[in-house]
Design an enzyme around this catalytic site. Structure first.
Site, PDB file in Angstrom:
ATOM      1  CB  THR A   1      -0.959   0.013   1.208  1.00 20.46           C
ATOM      2  OG1 THR A   1      -0.217   0.180   2.413  1.00 20.46           O
ATOM      3  CG2 THR A   1      -1.794  -1.256   1.276  1.00 20.46           C
ATOM      4  N   GLY A   2       0.412   2.300  -0.633  1.00 20.17           N
ATOM      5  CA  GLY A   2       1.258   3.496  -0.744  1.00 20.17           C
ATOM      6  C   GLY A   2       2.506   3.172  -1.549  1.00 20.17           C
ATOM      7  N   GLY A   3       2.299   2.483  -2.664  1.00 20.19           N
ATOM      8  CA  GLY A   3       3.453   2.044  -3.457  1.00 20.19           C
ATOM      9  C   GLY A   3       3.730   2.921  -4.668  1.00 20.19           C
TER      10      GLY A   3
ATOM     11  N   GLY B   1       8.044   7.253  -3.390  1.00 20.84           N
ATOM     12  CA  GLY B   1       8.891   7.122  -2.202  1.00 20.84           C
ATOM     13  C   GLY B   1       9.301   5.710  -1.850  1.00 20.84           C
ATOM     14  CB  ILE B   2       9.549   4.146   1.502  1.00 16.17           C
ATOM     15  CG1 ILE B   2      10.606   5.102   2.084  1.00 16.17           C
ATOM     16  CG2 ILE B   2       9.662   2.754   2.086  1.00 16.17           C
ATOM     17  CD1 ILE B   2      10.430   5.416   3.568  1.00 16.17           C
ATOM     18  N   GLY B   3       7.554   3.099  -0.758  1.00 15.60           N
ATOM     19  CA  GLY B   3       6.721   2.021  -1.306  1.00 15.60           C
ATOM     20  C   GLY B   3       7.080   1.707  -2.748  1.00 15.60           C
TER      21      GLY B   3
ATOM     22  CB  SER C   1       8.360   6.555  11.653  1.00 22.15           C
ATOM     23  OG  SER C   1       9.212   7.684  11.693  1.00 22.15           O
TER      24      SER C   1
ATOM     25  CE1 TYR D   1       4.416   9.843   9.795  1.00 22.20           C
ATOM     26  CE2 TYR D   1       6.357  10.088  11.192  1.00 22.20           C
ATOM     27  CZ  TYR D   1       5.737   9.534  10.088  1.00 22.20           C
ATOM     28  OH  TYR D   1       6.439   8.670   9.273  1.00 22.20           O
TER      29      TYR D   1
HETATM   30  N1  LIG Z   1      10.511   9.337   4.240  1.00 20.61           N
HETATM   31  C1  LIG Z   1      10.803   9.225   5.509  1.00 20.61           C
HETATM   32  O1  LIG Z   1      11.724   9.884   6.013  1.00 20.61           O
HETATM   33  C2  LIG Z   1      10.047   8.265   6.385  1.00 20.61           C
HETATM   34  C3  LIG Z   1      10.585   7.936   7.635  1.00 20.61           C
HETATM   35  C4  LIG Z   1       9.901   7.056   8.439  1.00 20.61           C
HETATM   36  C5  LIG Z   1       8.708   6.501   8.026  1.00 20.61           C
HETATM   37  N2  LIG Z   1       8.203   6.849   6.805  1.00 20.61           N
HETATM   38  C6  LIG Z   1       6.928   6.206   6.418  1.00 20.61           C
HETATM   39  O2  LIG Z   1       7.140   5.542   5.191  1.00 20.61           O
HETATM   40  C7  LIG Z   1       5.893   5.417   4.493  1.00 20.61           C
HETATM   41  C8  LIG Z   1       6.071   5.908   3.083  1.00 20.61           C
HETATM   42  O3  LIG Z   1       6.369   7.296   3.129  1.00 20.61           O
HETATM   43  P1  LIG Z   1       7.238   8.055   2.043  1.00 20.61           P
HETATM   44  O4  LIG Z   1       8.229   8.873   2.756  1.00 20.61           O
HETATM   45  O5  LIG Z   1       7.661   7.132   0.988  1.00 20.61           O
HETATM   46  O6  LIG Z   1       6.141   9.101   1.526  1.00 20.61           O
HETATM   47  P2  LIG Z   1       5.501   9.391   0.114  1.00 20.61           P
HETATM   48  O7  LIG Z   1       6.543   9.548  -0.913  1.00 20.61           O
HETATM   49  O8  LIG Z   1       4.569  10.535   0.384  1.00 20.61           O
HETATM   50  O9  LIG Z   1       4.665   8.090  -0.213  1.00 20.61           O
HETATM   51  C9  LIG Z   1       3.484   7.818   0.448  1.00 20.61           C
HETATM   52  C10 LIG Z   1       2.695   6.825  -0.363  1.00 20.61           C
HETATM   53  O10 LIG Z   1       1.521   6.475   0.366  1.00 20.61           O
HETATM   54  C11 LIG Z   1       0.374   6.790  -0.403  1.00 20.61           C
HETATM   55  N3  LIG Z   1      -0.692   7.123   0.529  1.00 20.61           N
HETATM   56  C12 LIG Z   1      -0.722   8.069   1.490  1.00 20.61           C
HETATM   57  N4  LIG Z   1      -1.877   8.024   2.145  1.00 20.61           N
HETATM   58  C13 LIG Z   1      -2.591   7.011   1.589  1.00 20.61           C
HETATM   59  C14 LIG Z   1      -3.878   6.455   1.819  1.00 20.61           C
HETATM   60  N5  LIG Z   1      -4.719   6.946   2.742  1.00 20.61           N
HETATM   61  N6  LIG Z   1      -4.273   5.401   1.064  1.00 20.61           N
HETATM   62  C15 LIG Z   1      -3.466   4.887   0.102  1.00 20.61           C
HETATM   63  N7  LIG Z   1      -2.260   5.380  -0.159  1.00 20.61           N
HETATM   64  C16 LIG Z   1      -1.839   6.425   0.571  1.00 20.61           C
HETATM   65  C17 LIG Z   1       0.829   7.907  -1.346  1.00 20.61           C
HETATM   66  O11 LIG Z   1       0.060   8.013  -2.525  1.00 20.61           O
HETATM   67  P3  LIG Z   1      -1.241   8.957  -2.563  1.00 20.61           P
HETATM   68  O12 LIG Z   1      -0.884  10.240  -1.870  1.00 20.61           O
HETATM   69  O13 LIG Z   1      -1.529   9.124  -4.021  1.00 20.61           O
HETATM   70  O14 LIG Z   1      -2.312   8.222  -1.865  1.00 20.61           O
HETATM   71  C18 LIG Z   1       2.226   7.395  -1.697  1.00 20.61           C
HETATM   72  O15 LIG Z   1       2.144   6.335  -2.621  1.00 20.61           O
HETATM   73  C19 LIG Z   1       4.877   6.197   5.316  1.00 20.61           C
HETATM   74  O16 LIG Z   1       4.165   5.306   6.142  1.00 20.61           O
HETATM   75  C20 LIG Z   1       5.749   7.116   6.149  1.00 20.61           C
HETATM   76  O17 LIG Z   1       5.109   7.533   7.318  1.00 20.61           O
HETATM   77  C21 LIG Z   1       8.833   7.711   5.970  1.00 20.61           C
END
Ligand SMILES: NC(=O)c1ccc[n+]([C@@H]2O[C@H](COP(=O)([O-])OP(=O)(O)OC[C@H]3O[C@@H](n4cnc5c(N)ncnc54)[C@H](OP(=O)(O)O)[C@@H]3O)[C@@H](O)[C@H]2O)c1
Length: 251
Positions: free
Chosen positions: A13-15, A18-20, A138, A151
């Site tokens: 999910t959320g792929g 970013g990370i996904g 996180s 958060y």
């Molecule tokens: N980057 C960091 O430094 C970091 C550190 C620790 C943890 N994380 C965690 O890693 C995960 C991925 O984050 P990221 O940094 O890769 O951010 P990102 O680039 O914003 O990616 C987030 C992904 O989740 C999707 N998303 C968000 N809300 C959603 C929902 N309600 N239903 C379905 N899809 C949803 C987004 O697509 P849409 O917006 O189109 O839905 C996108 O595909 C998150 O859980 C974040 O909290 C990130």
């Protein structure tokens, strides 16, 4: 060379960014059939276009249990099983105590807590012996960050889910682990400070200075750890929180 995820069906999910997205690329390279989700169709299309292999983008809002059910019904009809589930959709925004609004709380907890819970619950009938569930936590869930308390609390909840669900699912052969990235260069991270590239770079530099390795993470570094947890190499790894964070959670 044996592929680590050969024959496995995975949902991330959320792929779409970013990370996904980095996980989806790695999983496909390791032989998995991958379904990735997100709310924005354009980002889903771009993600699928960037991956060479068996991948499909499905528009799903993880905060809506009915949409999640439809996703897993589709996977059941096609494959009859799910081997790897990454509940990764999530994110947040910043507001200090004193200025926190109900909308800020609801948005953060819907994405990170409600979404994670109902994603795993809807997938459960498809998960069998040897399957792997990965929850994206996180480092923020176990430390303090200014203006990030909601958060942080939501990610502490995610970590608590894994500890408790391994008991609820005892004996079913389903492993559940939390993968907790430290600051990682993604749209979700840099957009915390808006769209100005100079401010975004300022944030990355500030975070890098706090990390023992002296830099922020790359999404692919998180994805490599996800491949391990998803694969049979982690067959006795259950309930852990795996930090992939350059050491920041350890100091
Ligand atoms: N980057 C960091 O430094 C970091 C550190 C620790 C943890 N994380 C965690 O890693 C995960 C991925 O984050 P990221 O940094 O890769 O951010 P990102 O680039 O914003 O990616 C987030 C992904 O989740 C999707 N998303 C968000 N809300 C959603 C929902 N309600 N239903 C379905 N899809 C949803 C987004 O697509 P849409 O917006 O189109 O839905 C996108 O595909 C998150 O859980 C974040 O909290 C990130």
């Amino acid at each position: 060379m044996t592929l680590k995820l050969a024959q496995k069906v995975a949902v991330i999910t959320g792929g779409s960014t970013g990370i996904g997205l980095a996980m989806a690329k790695r999983f496909v390279k390791e032989g998995a059939t991958v379904y990735l989700t997100g709310r924005r169709q354009a980002e889903l299309d771009m993600a699928v276009g960037a991956i060479d292999g068996t991948v499909e983008g499905v528009r799903v809002d993880s905060a809506d249990p009915a949409q999640l059910q439809a996703l897993f019904d589709r996977i059941k009809a096609r494959h009859g099983k799910l081997d790897v589930l990454v509940a990764n959709a999530g994110g947040g925004s910043m507001l200090p105590m004193g200025q926190i609004t109900e909308a800020h709380f609801d948005d953060t907890f819907s994405r990170n807590v409600k979404g994670t819970l109902f994603t795993v619950q809807a997938a459960l009938p498809l998960l069998g012996n040897g399957s792997s569930v990965i929850l994206t936590g996180s480092t923020a869930g176990s430390s303090g960050t200014e203006a990030f308390s909601v958060y942080a609390a939501s990610k502490a909840a995610v970590r608590a889910f894994a500890r408790n669900w391994i008991l609820d699912l005892k004996g079913r052969g389903i492993r559940i682990n939390t993968l907790s990235p430290g600051p990682t260069k993604t749209p979700g991270l840099v957009e915390l400070v808006g769209n100005d590239p100079a401010q975004q770079q300022g944030l990355l530099d500030h975070l890098a200075s706090q990390i023992p390795m002296g830099r922020v993470g790359d999404p692919d570094e998180i994805a490599k750890a996800a491949v391990f947890l998803a694969s049979d190499d982690a067959s006795f790894v259950n309930g852990i929180e795996l930090f992939v964070d350059g050491g920041i959670a350890q100091i």
